[in-house]
Design a protein around this motif. Structure first.
Motif, mmCIF file in Angstrom:
data_model
loop_
_atom_site.group_PDB
_atom_site.id
_atom_site.type_symbol
_atom_site.label_atom_id
_atom_site.label_comp_id
_atom_site.label_asym_id
_atom_site.label_seq_id
_atom_site.Cartn_x
_atom_site.Cartn_y
_atom_site.Cartn_z
ATOM 1 N N SER A 19 0.660 -1.308 0.035
ATOM 2 C CA SER A 19 -0.090 0.034 0.138
ATOM 3 C C SER A 19 1.093 1.132 0.016
ATOM 4 O O SER A 19 1.946 1.292 0.475
ATOM 5 C CB SER A 19 -0.713 0.121 1.231
ATOM 6 O OG SER A 19 -1.406 1.199 1.682
ATOM 7 N N ASN A 20 0.342 2.231 -0.671
ATOM 8 C CA ASN A 20 1.113 3.551 -0.629
ATOM 9 C C ASN A 20 1.571 4.052 0.797
ATOM 10 O O ASN A 20 2.596 4.505 1.272
ATOM 11 C CB ASN A 20 0.368 4.797 -1.249
ATOM 12 C CG ASN A 20 0.216 4.733 -2.694
ATOM 13 O OD1 ASN A 20 -0.959 4.801 -3.211
ATOM 14 N ND2 ASN A 20 1.130 3.940 -3.503
ATOM 15 N N TYR A 21 0.515 3.592 1.742
ATOM 16 C CA TYR A 21 0.939 3.872 3.337
ATOM 17 C C TYR A 21 1.896 3.044 3.777
ATOM 18 O O TYR A 21 2.296 3.382 5.085
ATOM 19 C CB TYR A 21 -0.380 3.906 3.897
ATOM 20 C CG TYR A 21 -1.619 4.947 3.798
ATOM 21 C CD1 TYR A 21 -1.417 6.091 4.710
ATOM 22 C CD2 TYR A 21 -2.599 4.941 2.874
ATOM 23 C CE1 TYR A 21 -2.272 7.485 4.590
ATOM 24 C CE2 TYR A 21 -3.339 5.888 2.768
ATOM 25 C CZ TYR A 21 -3.431 7.254 3.521
ATOM 26 O OH TYR A 21 -4.330 8.210 3.262
ATOM 27 N N ASP A 45 10.794 15.698 3.547
ATOM 28 C CA ASP A 45 10.555 16.318 2.261
ATOM 29 C C ASP A 45 8.975 16.473 1.890
ATOM 30 O O ASP A 45 8.445 17.561 1.421
ATOM 31 C CB ASP A 45 11.367 15.670 0.774
ATOM 32 C CG ASP A 45 10.966 16.526 -0.321
ATOM 33 O OD1 ASP A 45 11.240 17.457 -0.433
ATOM 34 O OD2 ASP A 45 10.621 15.406 -1.174
ATOM 35 N N LEU A 46 8.372 15.439 2.074
ATOM 36 C CA LEU A 46 6.875 15.387 1.869
ATOM 37 C C LEU A 46 6.112 16.279 2.850
ATOM 38 O O LEU A 46 5.229 16.926 2.282
ATOM 39 C CB LEU A 46 6.515 13.754 2.253
ATOM 40 C CG LEU A 46 6.845 12.747 1.278
ATOM 41 C CD1 LEU A 46 6.268 11.186 1.959
ATOM 42 C CD2 LEU A 46 6.435 13.124 -0.257
ATOM 43 N N ALA A 47 6.440 16.393 3.867
ATOM 44 C CA ALA A 47 5.884 17.256 5.065
ATOM 45 C C ALA A 47 6.074 18.675 4.573
ATOM 46 O O ALA A 47 4.946 19.461 4.592
ATOM 47 C CB ALA A 47 6.433 17.110 6.280
ATOM 48 N N MET A 48 7.231 18.951 4.129
ATOM 49 C CA MET A 48 7.237 20.396 3.797
ATOM 50 C C MET A 48 6.373 20.609 2.326
ATOM 51 O O MET A 48 5.875 21.599 2.157
ATOM 52 C CB MET A 48 8.887 20.593 3.324
ATOM 53 C CG MET A 48 9.949 20.722 4.438
ATOM 54 S SD MET A 48 9.567 22.221 5.411
ATOM 55 C CE MET A 48 11.108 22.003 6.532
ATOM 56 N N THR A 90 0.727 11.717 1.527
ATOM 57 C CA THR A 90 0.662 10.302 0.778
ATOM 58 C C THR A 90 0.310 10.451 -0.741
ATOM 59 O O THR A 90 1.052 9.683 -1.402
ATOM 60 C CB THR A 90 -0.503 9.603 1.386
ATOM 61 O OG1 THR A 90 -0.245 9.109 2.698
ATOM 62 C CG2 THR A 90 -0.629 8.030 0.756
ATOM 63 N N LYS A 91 -0.425 11.651 -1.058
ATOM 64 C CA LYS A 91 -0.511 11.682 -2.357
ATOM 65 C C LYS A 91 0.586 12.068 -2.987
ATOM 66 O O LYS A 91 0.750 11.763 -4.139
ATOM 67 C CB LYS A 91 -1.692 13.269 -2.458
ATOM 68 C CG LYS A 91 -2.126 13.418 -3.825
ATOM 69 C CD LYS A 91 -3.080 14.717 -3.770
ATOM 70 C CE LYS A 91 -4.115 14.396 -2.910
ATOM 71 N NZ LYS A 91 -5.193 15.806 -2.673
ATOM 72 N N THR A 124 5.548 9.966 -6.580
ATOM 73 C CA THR A 124 6.832 10.000 -6.519
ATOM 74 C C THR A 124 7.790 8.807 -6.166
ATOM 75 O O THR A 124 8.885 8.514 -6.655
ATOM 76 C CB THR A 124 7.655 11.355 -5.802
ATOM 77 O OG1 THR A 124 7.030 11.119 -4.300
ATOM 78 C CG2 THR A 124 7.048 12.916 -6.152
ATOM 79 N N MET A 125 7.199 8.192 -5.210
ATOM 80 C CA MET A 125 7.890 6.930 -4.511
ATOM 81 C C MET A 125 7.079 5.957 -4.705
ATOM 82 O O MET A 125 7.621 4.584 -4.691
ATOM 83 C CB MET A 125 8.412 7.540 -3.067
ATOM 84 C CG MET A 125 9.678 6.449 -2.635
ATOM 85 S SD MET A 125 10.951 6.640 -3.535
ATOM 86 C CE MET A 125 11.592 8.239 -2.995
ATOM 87 N N LEU A 126 5.955 6.036 -4.506
ATOM 88 C CA LEU A 126 4.989 4.835 -4.543
ATOM 89 C C LEU A 126 4.894 4.281 -3.204
ATOM 90 O O LEU A 126 3.826 4.076 -2.430
ATOM 91 C CB LEU A 126 5.037 3.800 -5.825
ATOM 92 C CG LEU A 126 3.882 2.876 -5.935
ATOM 93 C CD1 LEU A 126 3.657 2.751 -7.212
ATOM 94 C CD2 LEU A 126 3.914 1.578 -5.494
#
Length: 386
Positions: free
Chosen positions: A65-67, A105-108, A259-260, A265-267
């Motif tokens: 899962s992406n999560y 990076d995702l958080a930013m 997650t979006k 970008t990473m799956l």
């Protein structure tokens, strides 16, 4: 035509990592004792590696899962409840990432709009300001000093907060100083955060490497859970740097936004690393505590060694770094590191790699053997005596 002209001006303006640039030089020298890279010298405990081998034998080679694996997210939720009494829904409030670096990076990118300001206490990990810049934000350094044991204060933050401030990024136990934040001081910062309606990104990758008392999780403070994006992982405490496995915890809106981006970008994080992380959380505490005890022994050795040389040295309370002042030598941080490397073949990181308030210091990692650390201290002592 110059292809360099086609590179994004934002990327062109970013300086290369002060750590990596320095250690490109180290890689070409023989006989160097490196106290620079922030990586455990321990091998990942065998039972964790074995779980990965067993997973491969069972054919665990597909996407997750992406999560991330639900089983892993459930273990993370269990640990958070057990250690800090914080409840997270493993289905939509936990995201497994490719290391804590991706989580940062995702958080930013998930919460910053162009021009939003991010308060970042310095000295700090080298990626903090760059990730803010790449996300379109404006990094605002908040200098800390050895006089306050490198702990950020509300007074310092109040001087720099503006109507454009959106995020406070804190990382304790701290890289590079080894500083920690007592609960009372974190509570004061929590009140500041509420007053200015800020979002907090709390990088707590060194939370298990605390040598005095128990780590205080920022998200566990009153009213801070949902406005905090909590980052953690397995690299440091479980000696799993190369596995690249981290995680983020927050409210469903923030985690959903992260997650979006992650799914495009990473799956997903590698399934083999996720299987190993499950084993680390279920049965890795004993091995982790043995490593922490050894780090503590090395911490005392380094602190005593630098003080005997006559260097002013703050006592680190967490992580596996020590940050002695070299101002009395009359050299800049870069000069000290370069001349020490040439004269005695000991590699340290110049303090200004972690922000301007790190000038006058050098970072030494004690994630190395007692023999290496003892020899390094002897060489540094010789260099300073000259």
């Amino acid at each position: 035509m110059s292809w360099a002209d086609r590179v994004s001006p934002v990327v062109k303006a970013i300086p290369p990592s002060g750590i990596r640039r320095f250690f490109d030089i180290v890689a070409e020298m023989k006989g160097v004792i490196s106290l620079g890279v922030g990586e455990p010298d321990f091998i990942t405990p065998w039972h964790i590696r074995e779980s990965c081998v067993y997973g491969l034998q069972k054919g665990y080679t597909a996407y997750t899962s992406n999560y991330g694996l639900l089983e892993l997210r459930e273990e993370i939720a269990r640990i958070m409840q057990k250690d800090y009494r914080i409840s997270y829904n493993p289905r939509n409030e936990i995201l497994v990432t490719v290391g804590v670096s991706e989580a940062l990076d995702l958080a930013m990118r998930a919460i910053l709009s162009p021009g939003d300001e991010v308060l970042i206490p310095e000295p700090c990990y080298v990626s903090y300001k760059t990730c803010a810049t790449l996300a379109g934000g404006v990094a605002v350094p908040v200098p800390t000093t050895m006089d306050t044991e490198f702990r950020v204060t509300v007074d310092q933050l109040e001087k720099l907060v503006t109507p454009r401030t959106k995020v406070l990024l804190i990382g304790y136990p701290n890289n590079p100083t080894g500083a920690i934040m007592p609960k009372q001081e974190l509570e004061a910062i929590a009140r500041f955060v509420q007053k200015h309606d800020l979002i907090v990104i709390a990088d707590e990758i060194y939370s298990l490497l605390t040598y005095e008392g128990k780590h205080v999780c920022f998200a566990g403070l009153p009213e801070m859970r949902d406005r905090t994006i909590l980052l953690n992982g397995f690299s440091k405490a479980y000696a799993m740097t190369g596995w690249r496995i981290g995680y983020a915890l927050s409210n469903p809106d923030f985690i959903g936004a992260m997650t979006k981006i992650h799914q495009y970008t990473m799956l997903c994080a590698p399934i083999t690393a996720q299987v190993a992380a499950i084993e680390a959380l279920r049965r890795g505490e004993h091995s982790m505590q043995e490593m922490v005890a050894e780090y503590n022994r090395r911490r005392r050795l380094m602190l005593d060694g630098f003080r005997q040389m006559g260097l002013t040295c703050f006592e680190p309370k967490g992580a596996f770094y020590i940050f002695p002042s070299i101002r009395q030598t009359g050299l800049t941080s870069l000069q000290f590191a370069e001349e020490l490397l040439k004269a005695e073949k000991v590699a340290l990181v110049p303090g200004d790699a972690f922000g301007q308030s790190g000038e006058g210091f050098v970072r030494c990692s004690y994630a190395s053997s007692i023999a290496n650390l003892s020899e390094a201290l002897e060489r540094i002592g010789r260099f300073i005596s000259r």
